[in-house]
Structure formats: structure tokens, C-alpha cells
Design a protein around this motif. Structure first.
Motif, short mmCIF file in Angstrom:
data_model
loop_
_atom_site.label_atom_id
_atom_site.label_comp_id
_atom_site.label_asym_id
_atom_site.label_seq_id
_atom_site.Cartn_x
_atom_site.Cartn_y
_atom_site.Cartn_z
N ASN A 1 0.83 -1.21 0.00
CA ASN A 1 0.00 0.00 0.00
C ASN A 1 0.87 1.26 0.00
O ASN A 1 0.59 2.23 -0.71
N ASN A 2 1.95 1.23 0.76
CA ASN A 2 2.84 2.39 0.83
C ASN A 2 3.68 2.57 -0.42
O ASN A 2 4.32 3.60 -0.58
N HIS A 3 3.73 1.57 -1.27
CA HIS A 3 4.61 1.65 -2.43
C HIS A 3 3.91 1.46 -3.77
O HIS A 3 4.54 1.10 -4.75
N THR A 4 2.60 1.62 -3.78
CA THR A 4 1.91 1.63 -5.06
C THR A 4 1.16 2.95 -5.16
O THR A 4 0.77 3.53 -4.15
N GLU A 5 0.97 3.40 -6.38
CA GLU A 5 0.30 4.69 -6.55
C GLU A 5 -1.19 4.54 -6.80
O GLU A 5 -2.01 5.08 -6.09
N SER A 6 -1.56 3.76 -7.82
CA SER A 6 -2.97 3.71 -8.17
C SER A 6 -3.67 2.56 -7.47
O SER A 6 -3.06 1.59 -7.03
#
Ligand code: HEM
Ligand code: HEM
Lengths: 168, 168
Positions: B149-154
Motif C-alpha cells: 500500500n505504501n509503495h503503489t500509486e494507483s
């Protein structure tokens, strides 16, 4: 503060629903194994609020979820045999419908967990191997995730909703 | 077409990584129980591509994930007893580190699954109850979800990544 923030980012449901702390209940005997399990999966009151809010969405789509669940079991014919020997697809579709809806009530207490334990024991008694139970559970999670993905707008809403759902 | 679309929506990792079909492998004897399990959880080649792409991110954060895993087991002292009787935290931290990294290799064949089965049998032999195994698994999923969650954008990237991860 945190709770208020979460409340605003409401999940989109067919029937939008305002839910807060007073609508949910997490009350478990602190000396029980249940209590440790709840801690280990990090289930919190905020998760119950998320689940309660998803309830209308799940209820409006329950038939498709339940049908998919039993269709998936057809991959393994021994599972069908177990079902026919102990019950029937039609009967189980009804019990699973109730069971899933109860997941989203947002009410967890010792009585609720005793009932879950009884269900786990029933599956043990009929000789269902844990690996098949886990596959079935993953499939159920998959259906719920797809549904939630299609009905939430922001990534944050989606994260909170599925994080609550997977804890079951 | 679908694959191409997924490829473009790359997961953000410390070391971004181009991964496609040729880097992953899903090869299982079609007459085995493994094959049915893979079908039941809907694990597909695209999922392996997602996992392979997450590998650098997971590797860069593996220590925190593994530490959290064993810290969580402290909730239940009987689990600590099982560990001390059969192994040690230090030793298990090492095997779990390797195990988690292998999850994200994107290589699933009969040999890989035989190894998983062996691990499942080891846990059965040491008397670990399925409920505690499942709690530990949920905790691991929680750590991975938070990281992703902390390392994906969309939202779409996040969905694809965790949908692949939960299938294990
Ligand atoms: C996530 C997975 C599953 C859930 C949530 C679930 C849920 C339930 C529930 C709520 C009941 C009713 C218990 C009662 O009568 O009070 C039940 C019974 C039963 N389930 Fe499942 N189930 C799951 C997986 C499976 C699988 C994979 C099989 C395949 C064989 C199965 C076979 C049965 C049978 C045969 C009964 C009836 C037992 C009896 O009445 O003697 N279940 N299940
Ligand atoms: C998601 C959950 C878990 C995973 C992925 C996992 C993974 C592993 C792996 C990869 C090994 C090494 C097997 C080998 O030597 O080849 C192992 C061994 C072991 N695990 Fe786990 N484990 C999990 C949960 C637990 C829990 C909850 C306990 C608590 C008691 C536990 C206790 C042990 C012990 C004592 C051994 C060593 C057994 C021996 O060498 O005789 N594991 N585990």
C-alpha cells in the motif's frame, strides 16, 4: 481523530450507510484463545465499522458470491461427495448466505466466536482437509475483493475495506 | 492485451523492475491436487508477474517483516514453547527470510509445491494447530499489504499486487 477521518471516507454502496462506534461491538473474554487470535490478526473496532458499512453491498450481491463459492468446489469431486454425503448444495447455499451476512454485522463477542468454532468443528468432523478449506476461503475472499474493488473510489477506502475483510 | 495493460501499470519499488511472461513459470502436473488448488485460488501467470515485480520491494524490507512475524507469535506463549523445543527464533528467522523471498520468485512448479507440502507437514508434526498457523499467515499478509500500500500509486496497481500476494 483517526476514526473521524475514516468515517468520512465512506465506501460506496448501493444503499450508503452511516456507521460509527455505537453500531459495532468487539467484546471478548480477555483470557480466551479467541482474544489472542483477534490480537494476532490485528482485528480492531475500526475494522468492524468497515465491515458494517460494507454490509448492504455484500447483501445486494450475496447470491452471486454464494453461487461462485459452490461452483468453485466442483474442481475437486471429493468435495462434492462430502457435501452429498452430509448435506446438499441447496441447503448449504442457504447456510453460507446467512454466514457471510453475519460476517458483516460488525458484532463480535464470545457467542459469535463459539458459533464459528462449532462450524470449524463440523468441517473437521466431515473430514474436510484444511487445504481445501483454505482454498475455499481464498476464493470467497477473491469474490469479496472484486466486489469491493468495483465499489470503492479511493485506494485508501479500498485498503481499509479489504484489510477488514481478510481478517476473518 | 490484458497483460500489456498490466505491464504498464508498474508497481513502484525501490529498484523498479521490468518483468514479463518469460521471467515467470507456472508449470504443474495437471493430474495433481496442487493443480486443483491453483485453480481454486485462481492463481494465474499474471499473478506471478505481479509477485516477481514486488520482489525487490519485499527484499529491501524483509527484516522488518520477519521481526514482526515472530514478535506477533509472542501473544501465545505455547507457540514460543513449540519453537524453543524444536528450533530457535534465530534459526527460524533465517528460514522464513528465504521462504518469503521464494514466494516472490514467480516460479511455481511441482518441486516448489513439494517443498511447500514438506513445510506444511513439519508444522503438523510439531503440533502447531491450524488456527495459529492461520493467524500467523494473516499477520504476514498484513505486513505485506501495508508495505505494498505504501509503495503503489494507483488503486488498480494495489489491487493487482495484493490479489497476487494473498493467493499463497
Ligand atoms: C470459507 C469456507 C467455508 C465456510 C465459510 C463454510 C461455512 C459453513 C457453514 C456456515 C455451515 C453450516 C454449519 C451449521 O449447520 O450450523 C457449513 C456446513 C457444511 N459445510 Fe461448509 N463452509 C466452508 C467450506 C466448506 C467446504 C470447502 C466444504 C466441502 C466439502 C464444506 C462442506 C460443508 C458440509 C458438508 C456442511 C454440512 C455439515 C453437516 O450439516 O453435517 N464447507 N459450512
Ligand atoms: C505463515 C506461517 C508460517 C510460515 C510461512 C512458516 C515457515 C516455516 C519454514 C519455511 C520452516 C523451515 C522448514 C525447513 O526446515 O525446511 C519452518 C519451520 C518451523 N516453524 Fe514455521 N512457519 C509459519 C508459522 C509457524 C508458527 C505459527 C510457528 C509456531 C510454533 C512455527 C514454528 C516452526 C518451527 C518450530 C519450525 C522448525 C521445525 C523443525 O525444524 O523441526 N511456524 N516454518
Amino acid at each position: 481523530m483517526k476514526l473521524l477521518k475514516r468515517k468520512k471516507s465512506a465506501v460506496i454502496t448501493e444503499k450508503p450507510m452511516e456507521v460509527d462506534r455505537k453500531d459495532v461491538r468487539l467484546k471478548i473474554d480477555k483470557s480466551s484463545d479467541f482474544y489472542k487470535q483477534i490480537q494476532m490478526v490485528h482485528l480492531k473496532q475500526e475494522d468492524l465499522i468497515q465491515l458494517r458499512r460494507l454490509k448492504p453491498l455484500v447483501e445486494n450481491n450475496i447470491q452471486g458470491i454464494v453461487n461462485q463459492f459452490y461452483k468453485n468446489l466442483e474442481h475437486e469431486s471429493s468435495l462434492m461427495d462430502i457435501i452429498e454425503d452430509n448435506s446438499s448444495i441447496e441447503r448449504l447455499k442457504q447456510t453460507l448466505t446467512v454466514h457471510i451476512q453475519e460476517m458483516f454485522n460488525g458484532q463480535i463477542d464470545d457467542a459469535f466466536l463459539e458459533k464459528r468454532l462449532k462450524i470449524a468443528n463440523i468441517h473437521f468432523r466431515i473430514g474436510l482437509e484444511p487445504k481445501w478449506y483454505m482454498c475455499a476461503f481464498q476464493d470467497l475472499l477473491f469474490s469479496l475483493m472484486k466486489l469491493i474493488n468495483n465499489h470503492t473510489e479511493s485506494k485508501e477506502d479500498f485498503y481499509l475495506a479489504i484489510d477488514a475483510t481478510r481478517k476473518y
